[in-house]
Design an enzyme around this catalytic site. Structure first.
Site, PDB file in Angstrom:
ATOM      1  N   ASP A   1       0.838  -1.217   0.000  1.00 16.83           N
ATOM      2  CA  ASP A   1       0.000   0.000   0.000  1.00 16.83           C
ATOM      3  C   ASP A   1       0.863   1.253   0.000  1.00 16.83           C
ATOM      4  O   ASP A   1       0.574   2.220  -0.717  1.00 16.83           O
ATOM      5  CB  ASP A   1      -0.919   0.025   1.231  1.00 16.83           C
ATOM      6  CG  ASP A   1      -2.015  -1.029   1.141  1.00 16.83           C
ATOM      7  OD1 ASP A   1      -2.257  -1.538   0.024  1.00 16.83           O
ATOM      8  OD2 ASP A   1      -2.616  -1.353   2.190  1.00 16.83           O
TER       9      ASP A   1
ATOM     10  N   GLU B   1      33.676   1.854 -16.956  1.00 19.31           N
ATOM     11  CA  GLU B   1      32.652   2.850 -17.339  1.00 19.31           C
ATOM     12  C   GLU B   1      33.246   3.851 -18.332  1.00 19.31           C
ATOM     13  O   GLU B   1      32.632   4.161 -19.366  1.00 19.31           O
ATOM     14  CB  GLU B   1      32.181   3.650 -16.116  1.00 19.31           C
ATOM     15  CG  GLU B   1      31.279   2.913 -15.141  1.00 19.31           C
ATOM     16  CD  GLU B   1      30.806   3.834 -14.015  1.00 19.31           C
ATOM     17  OE1 GLU B   1      30.033   3.372 -13.172  1.00 19.31           O
ATOM     18  OE2 GLU B   1      31.195   5.019 -13.964  1.00 19.31           O
TER      19      GLU B   1
ATOM     20  N   GLU C   1      27.662   9.595 -18.341  1.00 19.81           N
ATOM     21  CA  GLU C   1      27.089   8.890 -17.184  1.00 19.81           C
ATOM     22  C   GLU C   1      26.266   7.676 -17.636  1.00 19.81           C
ATOM     23  O   GLU C   1      26.033   6.745 -16.860  1.00 19.81           O
ATOM     24  CB  GLU C   1      26.198   9.820 -16.363  1.00 19.81           C
ATOM     25  CG  GLU C   1      26.968  10.793 -15.478  1.00 19.81           C
ATOM     26  CD  GLU C   1      27.842  10.072 -14.465  1.00 19.81           C
ATOM     27  OE1 GLU C   1      27.304   9.273 -13.674  1.00 19.81           O
ATOM     28  OE2 GLU C   1      29.067  10.296 -14.479  1.00 19.81           O
TER      29      GLU C   1
ATOM     30  N   GLU D   1      23.351   6.527 -11.435  1.00 12.80           N
ATOM     31  CA  GLU D   1      23.819   6.505 -10.041  1.00 12.80           C
ATOM     32  C   GLU D   1      22.711   6.910  -9.064  1.00 12.80           C
ATOM     33  O   GLU D   1      22.592   6.349  -7.974  1.00 12.80           O
ATOM     34  CB  GLU D   1      25.050   7.421  -9.879  1.00 12.80           C
ATOM     35  CG  GLU D   1      26.292   6.816 -10.525  1.00 12.80           C
ATOM     36  CD  GLU D   1      27.519   7.710 -10.517  1.00 12.80           C
ATOM     37  OE1 GLU D   1      27.629   8.590  -9.646  1.00 12.80           O
ATOM     38  OE2 GLU D   1      28.384   7.521 -11.392  1.00 12.80           O
TER      39      GLU D   1
HETATM   40 MN   LIG Z   1      29.628   8.737 -12.607  1.00 11.87          MN
END
Ligand SMILES: [Mn+2]
Ligand code: HEM
Length: 465
Positions: free
Chosen positions: A206, A261, A276, A287
């Protein structure tokens, strides 16, 4: 009336057997307990009678799931902070040393995490590479968790003080929760963690419906049968329940992951803020938790969204098939099973980060400024069937290059937790756009340092020893 395991439980209105069950169940199973400061004590028993007496004394310091829910409700209503969490789990070997015969018999639990068969199944590294405390046979784990170090340390000292000479502390792990600038819990690669969970309490479903982005697209409700198991060694298994607990110390090489990355962003030619998106393609969320399948950039509303599936991204032009959260919860798009069966693989994740570091995980600093060891995740999860939940997720999803099953595509291993040989994977250059590029495999940056399978029994069982 017996406990209805086929659906969620309304704890505020529970009566009869359901109320008895909650009064004898350990906390942190149906709902996460605060554990920003956590001590995990991994123990070996030398003497059955002394170990039994020790467990009875620890049981005296434990609260029930019901106590925890009452405390959490009181705190929310402006009341006092809750008391520390104490949790106890036993391995199959631990039950045997105690001389308890009729304990729960999950197949993976009986075999244990150190067994050669488990290692083969999960592609785990050999035990000889584990931290020193994980070479010997483990019999029990005691978890002590609290919001402050002071409260945790005090309870930990009491428990260590009651330890007989015949009980050995093989290893101790210290969890230390981390948050981002918005106060959301993050893991060491810098990403919001712990957001998507199966919800077993009707009140939590809920709250998810009313106070977040909703549940009409992805409904996280899960039946009690997905986490609770009758405690066959307890006085009354019809009301005394427990849960299988996975503990894995996963070290994170943050430097290596952050370099991956950057390398992926370079390979795809991503520039500026769009860089990013490289990390988001590995995790499946930015992130700050923004799901990559719903948005090309971060900044989604707080609380972090979870009301999404991959239905509008069947070709994975937004979120790659191999992204960690798409591999470990395809939300009906896995291609191997009906959505209802696929959901049964989800488990209650209760991990906490460990290790300290000088840098801010979310700051824009070069990979060289990141830790390459000494930090990671104490991965913890509750399961009803280890082979269909944790082991299935690790072996048949994360480690399987062919999952999800899509014609003409080999997604590759889960770049975060996949164990095994890694091959190149495909990534979309522009979010939602048509052109893809194949990038070098992301190097493995998460390493198993030790762990075990436990059963967290009912309080009634522990008192009866
Ligand atoms: Mn970053
Ligand atoms: C160091 C290791 C790990 C890291 C850094 C990590 C990181 C993350 C992050 C950032 C999320 C997104 C937050 C959320 O949706 O709740 C997530 C979700 C998740 N992770 Fe992990 N994780 C790790 C290990 C594992 C392991 C070992 C498993 C299981 C075998 C696992 C299963 C999941 C699942 C099921 C979700 C939720 C997916 C969803 O429902 O959308 N993770 N993880």
């Amino acid at each position: 009336m017996s406990v209805d395991l086929s659906t969620t439980l309304s704890w505020t209105t529970a009566t009869g057997d359901a109320a008895t069950m909650l009064g004898e169940l350990q906390p942190n199973i149906l709902k996460a307990h605060v554990r920003d400061h956590l001590s995990a004590l991994l123990l070996a028993f030398g003497d059955a009678a002394e170990a039994r007496a020790f467990l009875v004394s620890v049981a005296g310091t434990m609260k029930s799931a019901k106590d925890h829910l009452d405390e959490a409700a009181a705190f929310k209503a402006g009341g006092a902070a809750g008391t520390p969490y104490v949790g106890v789990g036993l391995t199959a070997a631990g039950y045997r040393v105690l001389g308890v015969g009729n304990f729960p018999q999950d197949e993976a639990f009986l075999r244990g995490m150190a067994a050669a068969e488990t290692r083969r199944k999960l592609n785990d590294p050999p035990r000889s590479t584990f931290d020193a405390g994980y070479h010997a046979e483990i019999h029990a784990v005691v978890l002590v968790g609290a919001a402050t170090d002071k409260a945790m340390a005090a309870r930990r000292s009491e428990i260590l003080g009651s330890l007989p000479d015949s009980v050995t502390v093989l290893a101790e792990e210290t969890g230390l929760g981390r948050v981002n600038a918005r106060g959301e819990g993050i893991e060491h690669f810098g990403y919001v963690d712990g957001r998507s969970q199966p919800l077993f309490l009707s009140e939590d479903v809920d709250a998810e419906k009313n106070n977040t982005d909703g549940i009409n697209v992805w409904n996280p409700a899960a039946p009690l049968s997905q986490v609770l198991v009758p405690d066959t060694a307890a006085p009354d298994p019809s009301v005394h329940f427990g849960s299988y607990f996975v503990f894995r110390k996963l070290e994170q090489n943050v430097r290596r992951f952050k370099q991956a990355e950057a390398d992926l962003a370079d390979t795809l030619g991503l520039t500026g803020e769009d860089r990013e998106r490289a990390g988001a393609m590995l995790i499946g969320r930015f992130e700050d938790g923004t799901p990559l399948t719903t948005q090309r950039e971060d900044g989604a509303e707080s609380p972090v969204s979870n009301n999404f599936t991959y239905d509008s991204d069947r070709a994975a032009l937004k979120c790659p098939f191999q992204a960690h959260i798409r591999k470990t919860n395809p939300r009906g798009s896995g291609g191997a099973e009906e959505p209802a069966a696929e959901r049964l693989h989800l488990m209650a994740r209760r991990g906490v980060t460990y290790g300290e570091r000088p840098d801010d995980p979310n700051a824009d600093v070069p990979p060289a400024a990141r830790p390459s060891g000494g930090v990671g995740l104490l991965f913890m999860a509750f399961n009803a069937v280890l082979g269909n939940q944790f082991e299935f997720t690790q072996a048949l999803w994360a480690d399987n290059p062919g999952f999800p099953i899509v014609d003409g595509v080999t997604p590759g291993l889960d770049p975060v937790i996949g164990q095994g040989p890694r091959e190149p994977s495909d990534y979309t250059i522009e979010w939602g756009g048509p052109s893809q590029r194949t990038a070098d495999p992301v190097p493995q940056a998460v390493t198993l340092r030790g762990g075990e399978y436990f059963f967290m029994p009912s309080l009634a069982f522990l008192r009866s020893l």
